[in-house]
Design an enzyme around this catalytic site. Structure first.
Site, PDB file in Angstrom:
ATOM      1  N   SER A   1     119.975 -17.034  74.353  1.00  0.00           N
ATOM      2  CA  SER A   1     120.877 -15.881  74.506  1.00  0.00           C
ATOM      3  C   SER A   1     121.635 -15.940  75.837  1.00  0.00           C
ATOM      4  O   SER A   1     121.688 -14.964  76.585  1.00  0.00           O
ATOM      5  CB  SER A   1     120.105 -14.564  74.400  1.00  0.00           C
ATOM      6  OG  SER A   1     119.573 -14.411  73.104  1.00  0.00           O
ATOM      7  N   PRO A   2     122.260 -17.080  76.155  1.00  0.00           N
ATOM      8  CA  PRO A   2     122.936 -17.215  77.457  1.00  0.00           C
ATOM      9  C   PRO A   2     124.197 -16.377  77.573  1.00  0.00           C
ATOM     10  O   PRO A   2     124.709 -16.180  78.675  1.00  0.00           O
ATOM     11  CB  PRO A   2     123.253 -18.717  77.529  1.00  0.00           C
ATOM     12  CG  PRO A   2     123.393 -19.122  76.096  1.00  0.00           C
ATOM     13  CD  PRO A   2     122.362 -18.320  75.358  1.00  0.00           C
TER      14      PRO A   2
ATOM     15  N   SER B   1     130.549 -12.034  76.069  1.00  0.00           N
ATOM     16  CA  SER B   1     131.843 -12.556  75.611  1.00  0.00           C
ATOM     17  C   SER B   1     132.932 -11.501  75.722  1.00  0.00           C
ATOM     18  O   SER B   1     134.124 -11.813  75.705  1.00  0.00           O
ATOM     19  CB  SER B   1     131.742 -13.022  74.156  1.00  0.00           C
ATOM     20  OG  SER B   1     131.618 -11.905  73.289  1.00  0.00           O
TER      21      SER B   1
ATOM     22  N   HIS C   1     106.333 -20.279  69.887  1.00  0.00           N
ATOM     23  CA  HIS C   1     107.437 -19.314  69.895  1.00  0.00           C
ATOM     24  C   HIS C   1     107.072 -18.047  70.663  1.00  0.00           C
ATOM     25  O   HIS C   1     107.871 -17.521  71.433  1.00  0.00           O
ATOM     26  CB  HIS C   1     107.793 -18.973  68.445  1.00  0.00           C
ATOM     27  CG  HIS C   1     109.183 -18.463  68.273  1.00  0.00           C
ATOM     28  ND1 HIS C   1     109.813 -18.444  67.049  1.00  0.00           N
ATOM     29  CD2 HIS C   1     110.087 -17.952  69.140  1.00  0.00           C
ATOM     30  CE1 HIS C   1     111.020 -17.947  67.176  1.00  0.00           C
ATOM     31  NE2 HIS C   1     111.215 -17.631  68.438  1.00  0.00           N
TER      32      HIS C   1
ATOM     33  N   TYR D   1     113.073 -18.661  61.392  1.00  0.00           N
ATOM     34  CA  TYR D   1     114.486 -18.367  61.183  1.00  0.00           C
ATOM     35  C   TYR D   1     114.829 -18.584  59.708  1.00  0.00           C
ATOM     36  O   TYR D   1     114.737 -19.705  59.192  1.00  0.00           O
ATOM     37  CB  TYR D   1     115.384 -19.266  62.035  1.00  0.00           C
ATOM     38  CG  TYR D   1     115.192 -19.157  63.531  1.00  0.00           C
ATOM     39  CD1 TYR D   1     114.586 -18.056  64.111  1.00  0.00           C
ATOM     40  CD2 TYR D   1     115.632 -20.174  64.374  1.00  0.00           C
ATOM     41  CE1 TYR D   1     114.425 -17.962  65.489  1.00  0.00           C
ATOM     42  CE2 TYR D   1     115.482 -20.094  65.754  1.00  0.00           C
ATOM     43  CZ  TYR D   1     114.869 -18.991  66.299  1.00  0.00           C
ATOM     44  OH  TYR D   1     114.702 -18.913  67.670  1.00  0.00           O
TER      45      TYR D   1
ATOM     46  N   ARG E   1     123.695 -12.441  73.505  1.00  0.00           N
ATOM     47  CA  ARG E   1     123.956 -12.128  72.091  1.00  0.00           C
ATOM     48  C   ARG E   1     125.367 -11.566  71.880  1.00  0.00           C
ATOM     49  O   ARG E   1     125.587 -10.667  71.081  1.00  0.00           O
ATOM     50  CB  ARG E   1     122.912 -11.151  71.553  1.00  0.00           C
ATOM     51  CG  ARG E   1     121.496 -11.706  71.623  1.00  0.00           C
ATOM     52  CD  ARG E   1     120.461 -10.733  71.086  1.00  0.00           C
ATOM     53  NE  ARG E   1     119.145 -11.340  71.161  1.00  0.00           N
ATOM     54  CZ  ARG E   1     118.353 -11.310  72.236  1.00  0.00           C
ATOM     55  NH1 ARG E   1     118.780 -10.678  73.331  1.00  0.00           N
ATOM     56  NH2 ARG E   1     117.185 -11.886  72.237  1.00  0.00           N
ATOM     57  N   GLY E   2     126.310 -12.121  72.604  1.00  0.00           N
ATOM     58  CA  GLY E   2     127.706 -11.747  72.443  1.00  0.00           C
ATOM     59  C   GLY E   2     128.222 -10.724  73.424  1.00  0.00           C
ATOM     60  O   GLY E   2     129.438 -10.588  73.594  1.00  0.00           O
TER      61      GLY E   2
END
Length: 324
Positions: free
Chosen positions: A201-202, A209, A122, A56, A205-206
């Site tokens: 990513s619960p 929402s 990873h 990252y 990734r948006g």
């Protein structure tokens, strides 16, 4: 905040963790001062489980997390990862024992800590026997450089092979109302083996929402622009599903993000979501989800709003690197 235990060796973490990836890369530009403030506020709220990785920001995210926990190390459970090697725009998966040892030392230096609380592979390179990779990771535990081991995005078969070498505290895989494929084989295997599930990513990734902009409105360096699930007709279809989730959330007096996190928390005491954010506003919103309990009727309404196979588009442009 409530605590949950990952694995059979007693790794205790907050019920919700904090994904730090977006503070350094992938979701447009970040602000380090605000990102450190977010991490500090998370610790204040008892959200002590911090997730980063050496890839990252090409190491800069680990450095940021290290600066944020300096002076508060005893409050934080720090998880990082190795395995995705970046060379310019290309990426390779590297799991050799020699690389693992060098990657761990580099992560410790960047984080400025003596021991990594949870160290993940990873991604898996199937050309390297999993027994060799986990054997090298186990050596790091013996040396005191790592406390607990984890894997990310591996199959049930790989998880079984790994546990035969050394206890695995956690499997980190994508899991949300929009991503439920692991419920068939992977999650049952993890539970059989005593491995906790860390859900990245619960909020998809948006998408969940209900506030995610269209692909054309995303920043040039926002990686969602290139992901099938977030583009074109797929995005339109999936945003309609997200709107159905929001309707359930509105009736419950919650935000769509909160009800999505509460749904995950209700899937079992061994599930720990790690929503990512670089904004205090969203951190506070997410943290409040840990205190929410959904009724059976609300849980049923969410599953009816988003059937397991309803989402369109793959999670990544290429899925070759997952579930090995």
């Amino acid at each position: 905040m409530e605590r949950r235990v990952l694995g059979r060796d007693g790794l205790e973490v907050s019920a919700l963790g904090l994904g730090c990836m977006g503070m350094s890369e992938f979701y447009g530009h970040g602000d380090e001062k605000e990102s450190v403030a977010v991490i500090h506020r998370a610790l204040d709220l008892g959200m002590n489980f911090l997730d980063t990785a050496d890839m990252y920001g090409r190491g800069t995210n680990e450095e940021l997390v290290g600066r944020a926990v300096k002076g508060r190390r005893d409050e934080a459970v720090v998880a990082t990862k190795f395995g995705v090697k970046r060379d310019g725009a290309s990426r390779t998966i590297e799991n050799s024992p020699e690389y693992i040892r060098a990657a761990c030392d580099a992560s410790l230096r960047r984080l400025g800590i003596d021991r990594i609380d949870l160290y993940y592979m990873h991604r898996r390179n199937p050309d390297v026997p999993i027994e060799e990779s986990v054997g090298a990771m186990a050596e790091l535990v013996e040396q005191g450089k790592v406390a607990h081991l984890g894997l990310s995005e591996v199959s049930a078969a790989t998880l079984r092979q790994a546990v035969a070498v050394h206890p695995i505290a956690a499997l980190q895989s994508e899991y949300s109302l929009f991503t439920r494929g692991l419920e068939a084989e992977i999650l049952p295997a993890a539970r059989e083996l005593g491995v906790g599930l860390v859900a990245y990513s619960p909020i998809s990734r948006g998408l969940l929402s209900g506030a995610m902009p269209g692909a054309g409105e995303l920043a040039d360096d926002d990686f969602r622009r290139h992901m099938p699930r977030y583009s074109g007709e797929n995005a339109e279809h999936n945003l309609a599903l997200a709107a159905a989730v929001k309707r359930v959330a509105d009736e419950a007096g919650m935000t769509a993000a909160q009800i999505s996190l509460a749904w995950l928390l209700a899937q079992g005491e061994d599930v720990v979501p790690i929503p990512g954010t670089k904004r205090l506003k969203y951190l506070e919103e997410n943290a409040a989800a840990a205190d929410l309990t959904l009724t059976p009727e609300q849980l049923d309404a969410l599953v009816r709003a988003v059937p397991a196979d309803a989402v369109r588009g793959t999670r990544y442009p290429s899925m070759n690197e997952v579930e090995r």
